[in-house]
Design a protein around this motif. Structure first.
Motif, mmCIF file in Angstrom:
data_model
loop_
_atom_site.group_PDB
_atom_site.id
_atom_site.type_symbol
_atom_site.label_atom_id
_atom_site.label_comp_id
_atom_site.label_asym_id
_atom_site.label_seq_id
_atom_site.Cartn_x
_atom_site.Cartn_y
_atom_site.Cartn_z
ATOM 1 N N TYR A 109 2.758 -9.033 -0.047
ATOM 2 C CA TYR A 109 4.033 -8.949 0.679
ATOM 3 C C TYR A 109 3.910 -9.209 2.181
ATOM 4 O O TYR A 109 4.907 -9.312 2.871
ATOM 5 C CB TYR A 109 4.765 -7.642 0.397
ATOM 6 C CG TYR A 109 3.986 -6.367 0.601
ATOM 7 C CD1 TYR A 109 3.084 -6.213 1.640
ATOM 8 C CD2 TYR A 109 4.194 -5.288 -0.256
ATOM 9 C CE1 TYR A 109 2.391 -5.031 1.817
ATOM 10 C CE2 TYR A 109 3.517 -4.095 -0.091
ATOM 11 C CZ TYR A 109 2.616 -3.975 0.954
ATOM 12 O OH TYR A 109 1.946 -2.805 1.121
ATOM 13 N N GLN A 166 3.885 3.746 -5.684
ATOM 14 C CA GLN A 166 3.616 4.252 -4.335
ATOM 15 C C GLN A 166 4.683 5.261 -3.920
ATOM 16 O O GLN A 166 5.776 5.288 -4.476
ATOM 17 C CB GLN A 166 3.593 3.080 -3.343
ATOM 18 C CG GLN A 166 2.495 2.084 -3.640
ATOM 19 C CD GLN A 166 2.169 1.188 -2.452
ATOM 20 O OE1 GLN A 166 2.568 1.445 -1.318
ATOM 21 N NE2 GLN A 166 1.424 0.122 -2.724
ATOM 22 N N ARG A 187 7.550 1.759 9.522
ATOM 23 C CA ARG A 187 6.592 0.763 9.051
ATOM 24 C C ARG A 187 6.826 0.624 7.547
ATOM 25 O O ARG A 187 6.535 1.525 6.769
ATOM 26 C CB ARG A 187 5.165 1.245 9.346
ATOM 27 C CG ARG A 187 4.073 0.232 8.985
ATOM 28 C CD ARG A 187 3.521 0.468 7.606
ATOM 29 N NE ARG A 187 2.465 -0.485 7.304
ATOM 30 C CZ ARG A 187 2.085 -0.798 6.078
ATOM 31 N NH1 ARG A 187 2.669 -0.249 5.025
ATOM 32 N NH2 ARG A 187 1.119 -1.656 5.871
ATOM 33 N N GLU A 224 5.683 4.163 5.434
ATOM 34 C CA GLU A 224 5.168 4.263 4.075
ATOM 35 C C GLU A 224 3.741 3.768 4.144
ATOM 36 O O GLU A 224 3.365 3.038 5.059
ATOM 37 C CB GLU A 224 6.025 3.442 3.102
ATOM 38 C CG GLU A 224 5.942 1.922 3.272
ATOM 39 C CD GLU A 224 4.737 1.332 2.616
ATOM 40 O OE1 GLU A 224 4.536 1.577 1.420
ATOM 41 O OE2 GLU A 224 3.965 0.608 3.285
ATOM 42 N N TRP A 225 2.894 4.181 3.202
ATOM 43 C CA TRP A 225 1.567 3.586 3.123
ATOM 44 C C TRP A 225 1.265 3.346 1.650
ATOM 45 O O TRP A 225 1.703 2.345 1.103
ATOM 46 C CB TRP A 225 0.543 4.444 3.858
ATOM 47 C CG TRP A 225 -0.869 3.926 3.818
ATOM 48 C CD1 TRP A 225 -1.980 4.660 3.561
ATOM 49 C CD2 TRP A 225 -1.327 2.590 4.051
ATOM 50 N NE1 TRP A 225 -3.098 3.851 3.598
ATOM 51 C CE2 TRP A 225 -2.724 2.583 3.896
ATOM 52 C CE3 TRP A 225 -0.699 1.368 4.364
ATOM 53 C CZ2 TRP A 225 -3.504 1.426 4.033
ATOM 54 C CZ3 TRP A 225 -1.468 0.211 4.502
ATOM 55 C CH2 TRP A 225 -2.848 0.261 4.341
ATOM 56 N N VAL A 226 0.654 4.270 0.930
ATOM 57 C CA VAL A 226 0.369 3.990 -0.479
ATOM 58 C C VAL A 226 0.757 5.195 -1.351
ATOM 59 O O VAL A 226 1.830 5.229 -1.957
ATOM 60 C CB VAL A 226 -1.106 3.602 -0.710
ATOM 61 C CG1 VAL A 226 -1.333 3.200 -2.166
ATOM 62 C CG2 VAL A 226 -1.511 2.441 0.202
ATOM 63 N N GLU A 249 7.995 0.475 -3.912
ATOM 64 C CA GLU A 249 6.787 -0.203 -4.403
ATOM 65 C C GLU A 249 6.313 0.441 -5.703
ATOM 66 O O GLU A 249 5.324 1.163 -5.726
ATOM 67 C CB GLU A 249 5.669 -0.151 -3.347
ATOM 68 C CG GLU A 249 5.920 -1.032 -2.146
ATOM 69 C CD GLU A 249 4.677 -1.170 -1.280
ATOM 70 O OE1 GLU A 249 3.711 -1.805 -1.728
ATOM 71 O OE2 GLU A 249 4.663 -0.629 -0.167
HETATM 72 CA CA CA Z 1 2.884 0.472 0.649
#
Ligand code: CA
Length: 365
Positions: A109, A166, A187, A224-226, A249
Motif C-alpha cells: 500500500y 490489524q 498515520r 495505526e501500525w499492526v 487492514e
Molecule cells: Ca498497518
C-alpha cells in the motif's frame, strides 16, 4: 556357523555394505558436486522497509534468505539490507525498478502514488482476510493483474507474508463520534487513509521508525501500525492510551518484489526456490502473527483502554469506502480492472464463507 565365522562373515558383510555405501555416497557426492558446479552462484541484494531484524516482518525475511541458501545448496545468496542502509525505507520500489538493487520487501500500500490500483493488492479496508487475499491472488486472477501492472515498472512481485487482521490504531483522545475525528492527524496509509480523509482526518505516511516520536511530540494525534505483538514493542501505550479495534487492514499483504529483468535471468531452479521459500514465509508469518498477537494481547497494560469505533464511524467509513472505490474506478482503468477481479472473487467467496467459516465461528461462540 561358529562365533568366529559369524564375526568374519559379518565383518565381510559390513565391509561390503560399507563399501557399497561408500560407493553410493561417492556417486551422490559426484552428482551433487556436478550439480553445484552447474549452478552458478548468484547473489541478490534485497532491501527492506523495516529496521534490522525487525520482529516477524523482518526476521521472516532473514529466514527466507537462509532458506534460499539451504535449498539451493549455497548457490543462491540473498543479502538482506534493512531500511536506510542501501536505500531509504520508502524508496525501495524505485531502487528495484531502476535495478540499483535486485529486490525489496515492503508493504504494497505504500505505492498507491505509482498506480492507485496497487492499494487493492495491499488489502481492502472492510474487505478480505489474509486467507481470502492469498486465495484471490493464487486462484482468482490477482497475481496475473499484479504482475502485469508491476511489469510496467519492470518489477516481478511475490506475496512476502501477510499480517492477519490489524488493529485500528492508537489514539491520544477517545473517539466517541464522527466529530472527534475532525482535523485529527493520523498515520494511516493506503485506502484506509483515503477513507479516514473523507471522515475529516489528515492522513500522513510515516515509516515505522518515526511513528513513536511523532505521537510523543504531538506531531500526529493517532497512528495505526499492526497489532499487539509489534505495537507493544513500539511503546505506543505510553503516549496514546486508546487502542481501537481494526477495520481498515483485515488482511494486509506484504510483498517480495524483484527487478523483472533480474528475475528473468535467474535459473528456473533459483526461481522455483525463491517461490517456494516465499510461500513458506507467507504461511509462517501469518501463523507467527496469530500466535504472537494472542500472547501480546494478554500482556497489554491494564491502564490501556481497548475500544471499538462507534457504529456512526464504521457506517461512515463503509459509505466513504464505496465512494473512494467508485471515484478511483472512474479515474483509473487499472483500478477498475483490479477492483472488478477483486469483486468477482468476493461474490464467489461470500456465500460459501457465510455458510462455512462465518457460520462456524458463530456456532463456536
Ligand atoms: Ca498497518
Amino acid at each position: 556357523m561358529d562365533r568366529r565365522d559369524f564375526i568374519k562373515s559379518s565383518a565381510i558383510g559390513a565391509g561390503a555394505l560399507a563399501l557399497s555405501g561408500c560407493h553410493r555416497e561417492e556417486q551422490t557426492e559426484q552428482k551433487g558436486t556436478a550439480n553445484i558446479i552447474k549452478a552458478k552462484k548468484v547473489t541478490l541484494k534485497l532491501a527492506t522497509s523495516w529496521p534490522a531484524h525487525f520482529p516477524i516482518m523482518g526476521t521472516r525475511v532473514d529466514t527466507f534468505a537462509k532458506r534460499c541458501s539451504e535449498l539451493s545448496g549455497g548457490t543462491l545468496e540473498i543479502k538482506v539490507y534493512p531500511n536506510n542502509i542501501l536505500v531509504p525505507a520508502l524508496e525501495v520500489f524505485d531502487a528495484t525498478s531502476a535495478a540499483q538493487i535486485d529486490a525489496f520487501h515492503s508493504g504494497v500500500y505504500y505505492w498507491k502514488g505509482k498506480n492507485p490500483a496497487f492499494s487493492i493488492f495491499g488489502g481492502m479496508p472492510l474487505g478480505f482476510t489474509s486467507e481470502e487475499m492469498i486465495t484471490w491472488f493464487k486462484f482468482g486472477g490477482g497475481y496475473e493483474l499484479w504482475r502485469e501492472l508491476y511489469g510496467k515498472f519492470n518489477l516481478y512481485p511475490l506475496i512476502g507474508g501477510t499480517t492477519g487482521p490489524q488493529m485500528g490504531g492508537w489514539f491520544k483522545k477517545e473517539i466517541n463520534s464522527l466529530s472527534d475525528l475532525q482535523g485529527l492527524k493520523m498515520r494511516i496509509p493506503g485506502l484506509g487513509g483515503e477513507v479516514m480523509q473523507r471522515l475529516g482526518v489528515n492522513p500522513v505516511l510515516l515509516p515505522s521508525g518515526e511513528i513513536y516520536t511523532a505521537l510523543e511530540r504531538g506531531t500526529i494525534d493517532a497512528s495505526e501500525w499492526v497489532g499487539p505483538a509489534l505495537d507493544s514493542l513500539m511503546g505506543f501505550a505510553k503516549v496514546a492510551p486508546y487502542y481501537y479495534t481494526g477495520w481498515h487492514e483485515p488482511g494486509s499483504i506484504l510483498e517480495l518484489t524483484f527487478n523483472k529483468t533480474r528475475w528473468e535471468k535467474l535459473s528456473p531452479q533459483h526461481q522455483a526456490i525463491i517461490t517456494a521459500a516465499s510461500e513458506e514465509m507467507t504461511s509462517n508469518m501469518l501463523q507467527e502473527f496469530r500466535y504472537e498477537n494472542a500472547k501480546a494481547f494478554q500482556q497489554l497494560p491494564d491502564t490501556l483502554q481497548i475500544k471499538t469505533f462507534p457504529k456512526e464511524v464504521i457506517d461512515a467509513a463503509k459509505k466513504a469506502l464505496n465512494q473512494v472505490l467508485l471515484e478511483e474506478s472512474q479515474k483509473s482503468e487499472d483500478f477498475k480492472r483490479v477492483l472488478e477481479s477483486y469483486t468477482a472473487f468476493e461474490k464467489l467467496n461470500k456465500p460459501w464463507d457465510d455458510i462455512s467459516t462465518k457460520n462456524f465461528l458463530e456456532i463456536r461462540g
